[in-house]
Design an enzyme around this catalytic site. Sequence first.
Site, PDB file in Angstrom:
ATOM      1  N   CYS A   1      26.593   0.264 -13.345  1.00 17.34           N
ATOM      2  CA  CYS A   1      26.717  -0.836 -12.388  1.00 17.34           C
ATOM      3  C   CYS A   1      28.083  -1.511 -12.540  1.00 17.34           C
ATOM      4  CB  CYS A   1      25.559  -1.811 -12.565  1.00 17.34           C
ATOM      5  SG  CYS A   1      25.311  -2.890 -11.119  1.00 17.34           S
TER       6      CYS A   1
ATOM      7  N   HIS B   1      20.327   1.463 -12.835  1.00 15.54           N
ATOM      8  CA  HIS B   1      19.814   0.863 -14.061  1.00 15.54           C
ATOM      9  C   HIS B   1      18.507   1.563 -14.464  1.00 15.54           C
ATOM     10  CE1 HIS B   1      22.482  -2.593 -14.376  1.00 15.54           C
ATOM     11  NE2 HIS B   1      22.307  -2.860 -13.095  1.00 15.54           N
TER      12      HIS B   1
END
Length: 488
Positions: free
Chosen positions: A336, A441
Site C-alpha cells: 500500500c 493488505h
Amino acid sequence: MTAVCVMVLGTTSGAGKSWLTTALCRHYARQGLKVAPFKAQNMSNNARVVAGPGGALGEIGSAQYFQALAARAEPEVRMNPLLLKPEADTRSQVVLMGQVSEELTTMPWRGRSEKVWPAISAALDALRAENDVVVIEGAGSPAEINLHASDIVNMRIARHAQARCLLVTDIDRGGAFAHLYGTWALLPEDERALIKGFVLNKFRGDATLLAPGPQMLQDLTGVPTVATLPMWWQHGLPEEDGVFDDRTLASGAVQTTIAVIAWPRISNLDEFQPLKNVPGVRLVWARSPVDCAGADWIVLPGSKATVADLAWLRTQGLDRAVAEHASQGGAVLGICGGLQMLGEALIDTHGIDGNAPGLGLLPLVTAFDPQKTVRHTQARFSALAGRWSALSEVETAGYEIHHGQTAQHPAMAAKGDVAREVIPGLAWQNAAGNVLGCYLHGLFEDPRVLHALFGASAPTLESVFDGLADFLQTHVEPGVLDALIQPD
C-alpha cells in the site's frame, strides 16, 4: 431482545482492554449466546474493511474486527461507529459509520461529541436489539476529568447501556492499586456503581503476595478484585496502536529475518502478526539502518501519511539502507503506502498527502485521489521471477484501503523501463525480481501465501480466540463471568 452489556474499562491505555474484550466475546459465544462487540470511538491506523449500511463497505478498527470474529459475528460498521485515523500529531481523519467525513475531520475535536453521539448511541441500541450480549470496550481511562464532559466512549456509554463494568489495570507498570482506587474515586457516584469488578493484568510471580491489597481495596470501594491475570506474551492477537515488542522470534533456528520499517504513521501493522508465529522467522521493527543489517527481507508497510513517512525514512537514512539492500539482490516488499514509496513519484493535485519523489525502485507513479478505495479483493499472482517466484500462480484474498492510484511511469515505459504487473492494477515487480509492491493488505494472513513462502502455517484465529477464553476462565473467580450477564 435487549442485550445485556458487559464493558471493559482501563485505568490507562495499554492496560489490556482489547484482548480482554476479545476473550469475553469468545467466552459468551461459547455459551451459545448471540454476541457482538462495540467500541464507540477507536483511534487507530489499523483498520479493516467490513459491511456497512445498504451493502456499502466501510472501515472499523482492527480490534473490533477481531472481536467480532471472536464473537462468531459478522464484522460491521456499527461495532465501531467512530474511527479516528491519525495523520499527524494534531490531525486525524474521521471515519463515521465506516465512511470518511470531511466535515468532522476539519471540525475541532471537542466539538464533535454532540455531533456524533446520535449515530453512536443508535448503533449501540441496534446491536442491543439484535443480540443477547454486547461486550463494550472503553478507551484510555474513564476518569480523565478534563475529558469527562465531552465523553462519548467511556462512562456516557456505560450509563446509556447500564453496562456491568470491569476495570482492568496493568500491574506490571506498578501502582496498580492506586490506579484502580484513583480511577474509581474520580468517577461520580452513579458511575462508580457500574463498576462490578477490578482486574489485575500482566502479573508476574506469586499472586498470594498481593494480599491484603485486594481486600483493602474492596473495603475502600466495595468493589472486589475478580481476576489476577498472569503475564502472557504470546496470546496470538495482533498488537494494536503501534505497540512493538522484542519478542518476535518464533520457534526453531532463524532461517529468515524480516525487517519491517516502523515509520511514525504505520498502518495495518496487525497484518504482520502471523509472521511472528512462523517457525524460523525473526521479525524486526526497523527504525534505523542498523535494524536492517542482516535482514533477508525489508518490508515497507502501509502508512496513513505516506509523504510524511517517506520524509522520515530519508531523515533516518533508511532510504539508503533499502536501496543498498535492493542493489545487492535482497528482497524488498512494499504494501500500500510502501508500494507508493517504491515508485518514481507521488503526485498530489488535491491536497491529500503531498508531492514527493519516490525511492525509484519500481518504475511507477502514484497519483493521490480524493476518492478512497475501500474493498475486499481476491486475486491471483501471475508468474513471478527471482526472490518472489514462490508466489507464482498463488491465489490470495485480502483488502484495500488507499487514496492513491498507481500506474507505469509514462516516460520510463517509453524507454522500455517497465515493471512487471503481476496482479493487474494491484501488484508490480522489478525486472531483477527482488522488489515487489502491492496494494493488497492481509497477504500474511492467507495460509496459501504463508505456505508458498515458508512451507509453514501460523496458528489459526479460532485457536487464538479459544485460547483467550480458556485463559480467562482459568484466572477469573468462579461465577463472575456468568453473574455479569444475569438479569438484575
